[in-house]
Design a protein around this motif. Sequence first.
Motif, PDB file in Angstrom:
ATOM      1  N   HIS A  13     -35.623  24.839  -2.850  1.00  0.00           N
ATOM      2  CA  HIS A  13     -36.152  23.494  -2.610  1.00  0.00           C
ATOM      3  C   HIS A  13     -37.008  23.510  -1.339  1.00  0.00           C
ATOM      4  N   TRP A  17     -40.988  22.709  -1.225  1.00  0.00           N
ATOM      5  CA  TRP A  17     -41.484  21.677  -0.300  1.00  0.00           C
ATOM      6  C   TRP A  17     -42.670  22.219   0.501  1.00  0.00           C
ATOM      7  N   GLY A  36     -34.224  18.754  -6.779  1.00  0.00           N
ATOM      8  CA  GLY A  36     -35.020  18.695  -5.554  1.00  0.00           C
ATOM      9  C   GLY A  36     -36.380  19.349  -5.737  1.00  0.00           C
ATOM     10  N   THR A  37     -36.408  20.516  -6.360  1.00  0.00           N
ATOM     11  CA  THR A  37     -37.707  21.194  -6.557  1.00  0.00           C
ATOM     12  C   THR A  37     -38.596  20.371  -7.490  1.00  0.00           C
ATOM     13  N   PHE A 362     -32.429  18.752   1.289  1.00  0.00           N
ATOM     14  CA  PHE A 362     -32.775  19.745   0.276  1.00  0.00           C
ATOM     15  C   PHE A 362     -31.621  19.858  -0.716  1.00  0.00           C
ATOM     16  N   HIS A 363     -31.969  19.876  -1.990  1.00  0.00           N
ATOM     17  CA  HIS A 363     -30.953  20.021  -3.041  1.00  0.00           C
ATOM     18  C   HIS A 363     -30.647  21.491  -3.287  1.00  0.00           C
TER      19      HIS A 363
END
Length: 425
Positions: A13, A17, A36-37, A362-363
């Motif tokens: 993630h 980002w 998240g991604t 962040f996941h």
Amino acid sequence: MNILLIGSGGREHALAWSLSASPLCDKLFIAPGNPGTAQHGENVALDVTDHAAIIAFCGANAVDLVMVGPEAPLVAGLVDDLKAAGFKAFGPSRFAAQLEGSKAFTKDLCAEFGIPTAAYRRFTDPLNAKAYIRDTGAPIVVKADGLAAGKGVVVAMSLEEAEAAIDMMFGGGLGEAGAEVVIEAFLEGEEASFFALCDGATAIPFGTAQDHKRAFDGDKGPNTGGMGAYSPAPILTADLQERVMREIIAPTLKGMEARGMPYTGILYAGLMLTKDGPQLIEYNARFGDPETQVLLPRLKSDLVTALLAACDGVLNTISLRWSEEAALTIVMAAKGYPGAFEKGSEIRDIDQAEALENVIVFHAGTKQDGTRILANGGRVLNVTALGHTIAEAQSRAYEAVSKIDWPEGFCRSDIGWREASREWS
Ligand code: AMP
Ligand code: GLY
């Protein structure tokens, strides 16, 4: 350009980002990715062990660069196969990834090229290994040669513990990884992580961090993949970093070139800062998780430009800029991790945490279920904050954690304690 990122953790993630923020990135794919991604690109359900499928995807989607996150695909030769098929891929070859994949390989390289590390011996049978530890005594460290998902190292404080570790490893407790065992001297000091970006011939520093490997407060409990981290690691002063580059990273690159397997990618050195100077504990052939979640928020330069320079062998033409700020990340994990844990509990109010200034969540092990986010792994979220000092980043990150409603999760309450207490003193 079109970029494909391989992996699905918190590290990926953070990479997604950064990659998606690059002016060079037109389209980002992540395989398999996580919720998240998906905020930064398109998740694709590719089986990352199926190299032919990845190559076919790259062809069909005009992928210009593949960035490999985790170690398993590197050790399996994904970068080699992509390059053979004509695609640009960031990360070491299968042979070069032995720096992470085989402890015996790395120790032999250290011995040949004068890289400071603990004295060691390699063993392929338990009797000789036990005779050796009876001669040397405890404390002593017993390591499985191969990849063992963080379970391959036993720091034995007594001979009995060391013997039990030898029996477990040769008894098949870690599968093939334990077919060979490395026994090494116990090093005393503080641990820190140092990262270098490498293009085969040149290495440039890529930041420092300190991780928290134990599950519970006060560095107690079982080892985990990492429960939190901060960057920079001020204990790695500019002088020490220069020494690490000269005494550890540079001879490693030279040694890998001499062996015909030049190292391209991120070289992650786990160090022990002993009274005799920095010593190498181990190498990883990739970015750290959760260390990446604190390195990348501090990187001011363009990540894609840096990765391309490494792939193209022109790292000597670039320099990187870093923020003066500190970053700290707290891992929120499912209760029970690193042992058995439940999946499927709902996590609420991540957006309230992210509404705080200088906070990013962040996941890692999460799953999207309609509009809901569910826990889907052991390490689930990385709550990350920036601050002028580590103490400031720490209090911001804990404030963000307090906004997240997830009764089935837990985190350590002392991430950054070592540095925060040094800043206050
Ligand atoms: P690893 O799984 O290889 O990261 O090692 C796990 C941990 O074992 C390291 O982070 C260190 O805390 C510890 N360790 C490994 N090698 C040594 C050593 N030679 N002396 C003391 N501690 C060590
Ligand atoms: N946080 C430790 C690792 O990435 O290996």
